[in-house]
Write a protein that holds these residues in place. Sequence first.
Motif, mmCIF file in Angstrom:
data_model
loop_
_atom_site.group_PDB
_atom_site.id
_atom_site.type_symbol
_atom_site.label_atom_id
_atom_site.label_comp_id
_atom_site.label_asym_id
_atom_site.label_seq_id
_atom_site.Cartn_x
_atom_site.Cartn_y
_atom_site.Cartn_z
ATOM 1 N N ALA A 139 43.546 36.891 39.690
ATOM 2 C CA ALA A 139 44.551 37.626 38.915
ATOM 3 C C ALA A 139 44.982 36.791 37.712
ATOM 4 N N VAL A 140 45.291 35.512 37.971
ATOM 5 C CA VAL A 140 45.802 34.697 36.875
ATOM 6 C C VAL A 140 44.651 34.272 35.951
ATOM 7 N N PHE A 141 43.484 34.074 36.526
ATOM 8 C CA PHE A 141 42.283 33.781 35.741
ATOM 9 C C PHE A 141 42.088 34.873 34.678
ATOM 10 N N PHE A 142 42.086 36.107 35.137
ATOM 11 C CA PHE A 142 41.908 37.220 34.206
ATOM 12 C C PHE A 142 43.059 37.292 33.211
ATOM 13 N N ARG A 143 44.274 37.074 33.725
ATOM 14 C CA ARG A 143 45.408 37.226 32.813
ATOM 15 C C ARG A 143 45.336 36.189 31.703
ATOM 16 N N VAL A 144 45.023 34.951 32.051
ATOM 17 C CA VAL A 144 44.970 33.902 31.034
ATOM 18 C C VAL A 144 43.828 34.152 30.058
ATOM 19 N N LYS B 192 30.447 32.548 60.046
ATOM 20 C CA LYS B 192 31.536 32.162 59.142
ATOM 21 C C LYS B 192 30.982 31.532 57.865
ATOM 22 N N ARG B 193 29.958 30.734 58.036
ATOM 23 C CA ARG B 193 29.333 30.111 56.872
ATOM 24 C C ARG B 193 28.667 31.163 55.999
ATOM 25 N N LEU B 194 28.030 32.112 56.662
ATOM 26 C CA LEU B 194 27.392 33.205 55.930
ATOM 27 C C LEU B 194 28.426 33.948 55.082
ATOM 28 N N LEU B 195 29.575 34.232 55.706
ATOM 29 C CA LEU B 195 30.618 34.927 54.948
ATOM 30 C C LEU B 195 31.171 34.037 53.850
ATOM 31 N N GLY B 196 31.123 32.714 54.064
ATOM 32 C CA GLY B 196 31.546 31.793 53.017
ATOM 33 C C GLY B 196 30.646 31.921 51.791
ATOM 34 N N TYR B 197 29.343 31.888 52.031
ATOM 35 C CA TYR B 197 28.422 32.055 50.900
ATOM 36 C C TYR B 197 28.543 33.450 50.304
ATOM 37 N N SER B 198 28.718 34.440 51.161
ATOM 38 C CA SER B 198 28.846 35.792 50.621
ATOM 39 C C SER B 198 30.088 35.878 49.746
ATOM 40 N N SER B 199 31.137 35.122 50.107
ATOM 41 C CA SER B 199 32.337 35.195 49.269
ATOM 42 C C SER B 199 32.067 34.571 47.908
ATOM 43 N N ILE B 200 31.172 33.580 47.858
ATOM 44 C CA ILE B 200 30.774 33.034 46.552
ATOM 45 C C ILE B 200 30.077 34.111 45.740
ATOM 46 N N ALA B 201 29.138 34.812 46.399
ATOM 47 C CA ALA B 201 28.407 35.861 45.687
ATOM 48 C C ALA B 201 29.359 36.919 45.155
ATOM 49 N N HIS B 202 30.342 37.261 45.982
ATOM 50 C CA HIS B 202 31.275 38.297 45.524
ATOM 51 C C HIS B 202 32.111 37.811 44.351
ATOM 52 N N ALA B 203 32.443 36.517 44.353
ATOM 53 C CA ALA B 203 33.150 35.976 43.188
ATOM 54 C C ALA B 203 32.293 36.167 41.937
ATOM 55 N N GLY B 204 30.971 36.054 42.121
ATOM 56 C CA GLY B 204 30.077 36.270 40.989
ATOM 57 C C GLY B 204 30.187 37.697 40.453
ATOM 58 N N TYR B 205 30.251 38.674 41.362
ATOM 59 C CA TYR B 205 30.371 40.059 40.890
ATOM 60 C C TYR B 205 31.666 40.248 40.102
ATOM 61 N N VAL B 206 32.738 39.611 40.589
ATOM 62 C CA VAL B 206 34.006 39.773 39.872
ATOM 63 C C VAL B 206 33.905 39.119 38.493
ATOM 64 N N LEU B 207 33.190 37.984 38.426
ATOM 65 C CA LEU B 207 33.023 37.337 37.119
ATOM 66 C C LEU B 207 32.249 38.229 36.149
ATOM 67 N N VAL B 208 31.357 39.048 36.693
ATOM 68 C CA VAL B 208 30.653 39.999 35.828
ATOM 69 C C VAL B 208 31.674 40.876 35.110
ATOM 70 N N ALA B 209 32.713 41.263 35.859
ATOM 71 C CA ALA B 209 33.760 42.087 35.252
ATOM 72 C C ALA B 209 34.486 41.322 34.158
ATOM 73 N N LEU B 210 34.662 40.006 34.359
ATOM 74 C CA LEU B 210 35.318 39.211 33.316
ATOM 75 C C LEU B 210 34.405 39.105 32.096
ATOM 76 N N THR B 211 33.104 38.993 32.355
ATOM 77 C CA THR B 211 32.162 38.906 31.242
ATOM 78 C C THR B 211 32.233 40.157 30.376
ATOM 79 N N ALA B 212 32.488 41.308 31.036
ATOM 80 C CA ALA B 212 32.597 42.547 30.275
ATOM 81 C C ALA B 212 33.742 42.454 29.283
ATOM 82 N N SER B 213 34.783 41.679 29.657
ATOM 83 C CA SER B 213 35.889 41.403 28.751
ATOM 84 C C SER B 213 36.437 42.666 28.108
ATOM 85 N N SER B 214 36.761 43.637 28.964
ATOM 86 C CA SER B 214 37.313 44.886 28.456
ATOM 87 C C SER B 214 38.338 45.398 29.461
ATOM 88 N N GLN B 215 39.036 46.453 29.077
ATOM 89 C CA GLN B 215 40.009 47.026 30.008
ATOM 90 C C GLN B 215 39.329 47.562 31.251
#
Lengths: 513, 487
Positions: B259-264, B302-325
């Motif tokens: 949230a704050v990453f995007f806001r900043v 648990k480790r698998l979900l840990g790595y999957s959470s990294i992958a999901h962070a990547g998808y969210v970063l795609v949204a930041l790359t779009a840099s739009s509303q």
Amino acid sequence: MNPLGAVLLIPLIGFFILLFLPRESKASFAVALIATLAAFFTSLTLIAPANAASGHFSSTVDRLWVDTPGLRIHLHLGVDGINLWLVILTTLLLPIAVWISQTMIKERHKNFYALLLLFEFGLIGVFSALDLFIFYVFWEVALVPMYLMVGSWGSARRGPAAVKFFVYTMLGSVLMLASIIYLYTEAGSFDYVDIMNAVNSGRVMFSPTQQMLLFLGFFAAFAVKVPIFPLHTWLPDTYTEAPVPATFLLAAVMSKMGAYGLLRYCLPLVPTGAHRCSDWIAALAITGIVYGALIALIQRNLKRLIAYSSISHLGFVVLGIFTFSQQGADGAVYQMIAHGISTGALFLLVGYLEERRGSLDIADFGGIATPAPALATVFLIALFASVGLPTLCNFIGEYLILQGAALTQFSWAAWAAIGVVLSAAYMLWMYQRTFLGKTEAATGFLDLTRRDWVPVLPLIALMIWLGSYTQSFMPPISSATSRLLEETTVNNQYRVQLTMPSAVPAAEVVDAH
Amino acid sequence: MPIDIQIAAADYLRFLPEIILTVFGIVIMMLEAVTPEGSKKSFLGGIAVLGIVLAFVANIGAFTDAGIAFQNMLIVDGYGTFFRGLVLVVGFLCVLASFNYLEREGAQSGEYYALILFSLVGQCILATSNDLIMVFIGLEISSIATYILAGYLRDDRRNNESALKYFLLGSFATAFLLYGIAWTYGLIGSTNLEEIRRVLSVGERPSVLAGLAAALMFVGFGFKVSVVPFQMWAPDVYQGAAAPVSAFMSAGPKAAAFAVFFRVFMTSFRPLNDRWIWLVWGCALATMIIGNFAALLQTNVKRLLGYSSIAHAGYVLVALTASSQIGVAAAMFYLASYALMNIGAFIVISHIAARNERYVKIEDLAGLGRREPATAALLAVFVFSLIGVPLTGGFFGKFYVFQAALSSHLVWLTVLGLVNSAIAAYYYLKIVVAIYMHEPSEAMTALPPPSLGLRVAIWASALGTLFLGIFPGTLLGFASYSAAAFR
């Protein structure tokens, strides 16, 4: 209520009823059978309006699903001649699948019926969707229950086979999703009719590169699903490992999803992309026809043999679509129905053989025509239908496709005809080794019981009906395909004339130059 | 310079959720002290639930009077309210899932619930901060509580390792963030997000230095949301920490940090957009690829979900790359659906793991479908949602993210991201294969029926996941409305 909406909802309602039934409830079979039969009889009411609509969509449902700024999704459904028979084929085969599951599935019947109904819901949705987003949703919805059916009830190596099936399909379909989103950002709508109108009127134009990318995205998903050579490697494993009712549905209806998608979406939406790739795709289709037939020749397992024959037959459908001719398209649609019925029947009968012998190796059979004459006879009819004997269903489709191919490029027809010859060879050889000859082990082999006859009879009747009286089925198909091909041509010409004013019909433009 | 501080009543109303959480956290610690040793302490968890529910109500109340608070330090807008609500839901589900877990491990105590509440305070501040100082304070409050939570079972070696790793790397990353804040202040002369944007868009300051400040802050945030190359800690920490804590860490702090990453980056550093966008592009792709491919090899869920959470962070970063509303709205929706499905999956794992978390291998899940059909079906819902199958929240999240990317003409990132999501199906399906297609394992024979709190948490997450997949309109509408503030 709109009959199409009802056809879609009835299986879903059945699914929810099953979810709330106790675990080993006897009523589950009745619920599943009633729901699928109700869907079937309701779907028959779609025929008359579709016949009357002459190529346009009938029985349409149009509801807003998601409406936010930046995203509007309609639940838009409708049938024309192309998908009408596919919807009815689905609703016809599902009660049969439920019927045979009662004996062929050994445990957790309720769950299996529930998945069958969910699968029917997804499949009817795929065939009747007129909104690309909805299409994608149903596409995946149909995948999940099939994955679970293969994985939970299949034979020994079911787990890896199911995962292979899922991941393969998923890899293709995410590329389609990319194409769908791209279309949406360009055309501003997911609605098939809207996009077609926009493309027709020239409001939306795609450059050849864009078309190529869009086409490849769609093609990836459809080619995996059909499957088109060389993306077929998931098919033999999945068909072999799946329980018989699931194989029956996979071969008979699920394989039509891809071919239907090619015809409905690839051709008219991105015609230039389709035209440019048509030579390659025809070559792949013909390779698939011949390759599938050759591999079928050397199979020792009945299910695997029919699986490879399926690859071969589906190559015809793809070839027909990419001839861009009236005969080819008509033949492709007809062949989809015919293949659904004939291959479905073959898998069904193979299921009976497996029930009786507990094995599918051709070597374990032989001479069973003597103790089981009825089974041998219906098997022979289904086999002849599959081979393409005149007066049986596949003949019409394959003939039209070959004619369309011959008109487009004669060599295509010549090569594809090899597949027809080979199919007779592997099928008859298999029949000979399985049913004929003399084996002591064959004595006491149980013939078809009264219960077994129930699903066989309608299929045999349809094979003959489809093969001998095309007039009952062809008119709506032709009117829909001719409309679709016309749109394809018009859109293609528009694409070529990039600088032209938007409202002029294509014919005039061609004249003006 | 004399400072005249005036605080209006409305300021307190806008800050009420944090106040409630703090008060409840302190009360729980007090009660813990006066509760006699050996008596049942699960009522403290009940108080925590009450506190979270009240804070949620206060959050909605605060939104009815949206605006800035405390001299522009905080901003209560749709975006902040959304994320405050989200982390509160995460806290609620995790507390419900923890009763039984702590009972089983013999570690029932008030501190645990108090720490969760304090962590939530920090995350709420992060969600509404409008000033870099508040960002730092919020991040520290949230992180310190989470460090302790990660090592909560102090006799467990894995817990200790997890906490130490998280703490050392986390403080290092926070230092980067603070350094970035200092640079920004030195350059701009203000820590207010809007003010920074205004100064930067004028273009008088050297953009190289501003870019460097942004990069330093990117490191700090990138660590918190586990973006490659700052992802190393995530699998170890998620594997080592107690399962409900892992559920919490992978959803709450991550959502708040995003949230704050995007806001900043969408306000302050928006004027430098063309400088950081390619950096984010590369990180997004690397995060998706490394997360997914590493997850393919895991056998520990648990480790698998840990790595999957990294992958999901990547998808969210795609949204930041779009840099739009649309990108912001997509990230909001994605994080909401991700929180629900991931917590749900972790909770089911914590249920099966048994004492000392003996059963956390994929094969230990075998036969869950026969032993507990309902739990198995819900786990399947979470897994299919993580894959991104339609009619689940995960699908709409992914769809919306990639739609945002394509609207910003990021064709290759979209295609590669989507292919990644198909590859991910492979390891997620291993879970489904285990629960439905294998014979029951040793873990299953001794599996007690799920407790009430656990069942409520699992069902709530599953129904939420399905709701977001079937009726996405409500949340999507609110997300796009809130994202409209990022002009």
